[in-house]
Design a protein around this motif. Sequence first.
Motif, PDB file in Angstrom:
ATOM      1  N   SER A 144       0.516  -0.845   0.064  1.00 27.97           N
ATOM      2  CA  SER A 144       0.277   0.304  -0.116  1.00 27.97           C
ATOM      3  C   SER A 144       0.808   1.056  -0.274  1.00 27.97           C
ATOM      4  CB  SER A 144      -1.228  -0.241   1.023  1.00 27.97           C
ATOM      5  OG  SER A 144      -2.067   1.200   1.583  1.00 27.97           O
ATOM      6  N   ARG A 183       0.896  -8.136   5.353  1.00 31.78           N
ATOM      7  CA  ARG A 183       0.355  -8.815   6.026  1.00 31.78           C
ATOM      8  C   ARG A 183      -0.486  -9.445   4.933  1.00 31.78           C
ATOM      9  NH1 ARG A 183      -1.601  -5.248  10.119  1.00 31.78           N
ATOM     10  NH2 ARG A 183      -1.630  -4.203   8.638  1.00 31.78           N
ATOM     11  N   ASN A 216       9.578   0.530   6.261  1.00 33.17           N
ATOM     12  CA  ASN A 216       8.461   1.377   5.770  1.00 33.17           C
ATOM     13  C   ASN A 216       6.894   1.535   6.536  1.00 33.17           C
ATOM     14  OD1 ASN A 216       6.834   3.388   3.989  1.00 33.17           O
ATOM     15  ND2 ASN A 216       6.018   0.967   3.309  1.00 33.17           N
ATOM     16  N   TYR A 270       1.449   7.115  18.088  1.00 30.78           N
ATOM     17  CA  TYR A 270       2.584   7.843  17.324  1.00 30.78           C
ATOM     18  C   TYR A 270       3.740   8.444  17.472  1.00 30.78           C
ATOM     19  CZ  TYR A 270       3.244   7.999  11.896  1.00 30.78           C
ATOM     20  OH  TYR A 270       4.151   7.945  10.588  1.00 30.78           O
ATOM     21  N   ILE A 289       1.570  12.569   3.605  1.00 29.14           N
ATOM     22  CA  ILE A 289       1.401  11.843   2.281  1.00 29.14           C
ATOM     23  C   ILE A 289       0.523  11.469   2.141  1.00 29.14           C
ATOM     24  CG2 ILE A 289       2.329  10.254   0.702  1.00 29.14           C
ATOM     25  CD1 ILE A 289       4.288   9.675   3.923  1.00 29.14           C
ATOM     26  N   THR A 339      -1.913   8.796   0.971  1.00 28.68           N
ATOM     27  CA  THR A 339      -1.498   7.890   0.731  1.00 28.68           C
ATOM     28  C   THR A 339      -3.346   7.025   2.057  1.00 28.68           C
ATOM     29  OG1 THR A 339      -0.826   6.990   3.095  1.00 28.68           O
ATOM     30  CG2 THR A 339       0.595   7.546   1.391  1.00 28.68           C
TER      31      THR A 339
HETATM   32  N1  LIG Z   1       0.934   9.042   4.879  1.00 25.69           N
HETATM   33  C1  LIG Z   1       1.407   9.613   6.220  1.00 25.69           C
HETATM   34  O1  LIG Z   1       1.091  10.762   6.025  1.00 25.69           O
HETATM   35  C2  LIG Z   1       2.842  10.043   6.216  1.00 25.69           C
HETATM   36  C3  LIG Z   1       3.784  10.370   6.641  1.00 25.69           C
HETATM   37  C4  LIG Z   1       4.853  10.035   7.272  1.00 25.69           C
HETATM   38  C5  LIG Z   1       5.260   8.839   7.268  1.00 25.69           C
HETATM   39  N2  LIG Z   1       4.753   7.901   6.922  1.00 25.69           N
HETATM   40  C6  LIG Z   1       5.324   6.730   6.830  1.00 25.69           C
HETATM   41  O2  LIG Z   1       5.109   5.938   6.097  1.00 25.69           O
HETATM   42  C7  LIG Z   1       5.525   4.740   5.952  1.00 25.69           C
HETATM   43  C8  LIG Z   1       4.179   4.409   4.806  1.00 25.69           C
HETATM   44  O3  LIG Z   1       2.857   4.616   5.285  1.00 25.69           O
HETATM   45  P1  LIG Z   1       1.618   5.100   4.051  1.00 25.69           P
HETATM   46  O4  LIG Z   1       0.940   6.443   4.691  1.00 25.69           O
HETATM   47  O5  LIG Z   1       2.384   3.970   3.063  1.00 25.69           O
HETATM   48  O6  LIG Z   1       0.308   3.504   4.964  1.00 25.69           O
HETATM   49  P2  LIG Z   1      -0.356   2.516   4.225  1.00 25.69           P
HETATM   50  O7  LIG Z   1      -1.072   3.043   2.854  1.00 25.69           O
HETATM   51  O8  LIG Z   1      -1.444   2.398   5.444  1.00 25.69           O
HETATM   52  O9  LIG Z   1       0.536   1.616   3.981  1.00 25.69           O
HETATM   53  C9  LIG Z   1       0.824   0.814   5.296  1.00 25.69           C
HETATM   54  C10 LIG Z   1       1.435  -0.728   4.816  1.00 25.69           C
HETATM   55  O10 LIG Z   1       2.211  -1.090   6.284  1.00 25.69           O
HETATM   56  C11 LIG Z   1       1.915  -2.877   5.858  1.00 25.69           C
HETATM   57  N3  LIG Z   1       1.697  -2.933   7.447  1.00 25.69           N
HETATM   58  C12 LIG Z   1       1.087  -2.313   8.559  1.00 25.69           C
HETATM   59  N4  LIG Z   1       1.060  -3.404   9.404  1.00 25.69           N
HETATM   60  C13 LIG Z   1       1.562  -4.040   9.562  1.00 25.69           C
HETATM   61  C14 LIG Z   1       2.143  -5.260   9.937  1.00 25.69           C
HETATM   62  N5  LIG Z   1       1.584  -5.508  11.393  1.00 25.69           N
HETATM   63  N6  LIG Z   1       2.960  -6.570   9.121  1.00 25.69           N
HETATM   64  C15 LIG Z   1       3.632  -5.526   7.966  1.00 25.69           C
HETATM   65  N7  LIG Z   1       3.261  -4.830   7.359  1.00 25.69           N
HETATM   66  C16 LIG Z   1       2.112  -4.069   8.300  1.00 25.69           C
HETATM   67  C17 LIG Z   1       0.244  -1.847   5.769  1.00 25.69           C
HETATM   68  O11 LIG Z   1       0.666  -3.280   5.308  1.00 25.69           O
HETATM   69  P3  LIG Z   1      -0.493  -4.718   5.106  1.00 25.69           P
HETATM   70  O12 LIG Z   1      -1.370  -3.801   5.512  1.00 25.69           O
HETATM   71  O13 LIG Z   1      -0.585  -5.422   3.551  1.00 25.69           O
HETATM   72  O14 LIG Z   1      -0.163  -5.589   6.361  1.00 25.69           O
HETATM   73  C18 LIG Z   1       0.277  -1.619   4.421  1.00 25.69           C
HETATM   74  O15 LIG Z   1       1.559  -1.964   3.727  1.00 25.69           O
HETATM   75  C19 LIG Z   1       4.333   4.490   7.610  1.00 25.69           C
HETATM   76  O16 LIG Z   1       5.821   4.202   8.495  1.00 25.69           O
HETATM   77  C20 LIG Z   1       4.134   5.800   8.524  1.00 25.69           C
HETATM   78  O17 LIG Z   1       4.099   6.077   9.245  1.00 25.69           O
HETATM   79  C21 LIG Z   1       3.243   8.334   6.589  1.00 25.69           C
END
Ligand SMILES: NC(=O)c1ccc[n+]([C@@H]2O[C@H](COP(=O)([O-])OP(=O)(O)OC[C@H]3O[C@@H](n4cnc5c(N)ncnc54)[C@H](OP(=O)(O)O)[C@@H]3O)[C@@H](O)[C@H]2O)c1
Length: 247
Positions: free
Chosen positions: A16, A38, A90, A162, A198, A200
Amino acid sequence: MEKWYGKFAVVTGASSGVGAVVTEKLARNGINVIGLARRSEVIEENIKKLGELSGKIYARKCDLTNLQSIKDAFKWIEDTFGTINIFLNNAGISVVNNMLEEGDEAENFVNHMISTNFIGVVHCTRKAVELMKKSDDPSIIVNINSTLGHQIPFMPVSLGVYPATKFGVRAFSECARQELLHSDNANIRITSISPGLIKTPMTAGGFFDQFPMLQPGDIAETLMYILSTPTSVNIQDIIMKPNGAVH
Ligand SMILES: NC(=O)c1ccc[n+]([C@@H]2O[C@H](COP(=O)([O-])OP(=O)(O)OC[C@H]3O[C@@H](n4cnc5c(N)ncnc54)[C@H](OP(=O)(O)O)[C@@H]3O)[C@@H](O)[C@H]2O)c1
């Protein structure tokens, strides 16, 4: 980028958002990627949609909250590919939550977040280093942190545990860098990207739409820049905010 061509990268959370886009970007640049999540079936679907790329993408189920699941995934990677040279921490979760609320639900959620965002990162990094040591080539670990791992603005809602997990990752990252130097493993670099909001699935749902946001592709471009640097350079952290962000 030629130095990474044909090498193996592991991306957690490849199903994702940032992880899916970064996985595609790496493969388009000739890097083979093992995507962990997962929902490995979602990665499989993405592989089919993307078709033939210069790097190959593999999907493997892994739950970061389960140490045995992490060990199993890395054992499979070692048995199948031998070594890796790029590792991206990530995967992460963030839902606005009240960590001080009484009851089992809040208690379980706090544990789940610390386990995913911090403990999972620590154990994956340990396993990644173990695999990287099997290679004589330079390697790099990149953590997707957050601006909330640096500074916590006053918000109208609780960010719960968080930011604490992201501050923890920052401290872990620097101590890991130092330990790699002490143990004569300076050819394994460790660095972080700390983005603001971001667009997402993590930020879907309406509340965040009022704020400017980065795109997952912006993070992928920054990763490409980090990978392009010579091994004599170790970027510690890149803080990137959407243009126009207040905090
Ligand atoms: N979006 C933002 O605004 C933002 C800002 C700053 C930093 N970030 C960071 O960027 C990174 C990616 O976030 P995103 O925005 O791309 O989020 P996202 O679209 O919700 O994706 C999160 C990913 O983490 C995986 N994940 C969650 N729990 C898991 C577990 N127990 N085991 C294995 N995989 C797991 C999910 O895969 P499954 O559900 O398939 O396991 C998914 O692929 C994160 O570390 C987040 O903290 C995000």
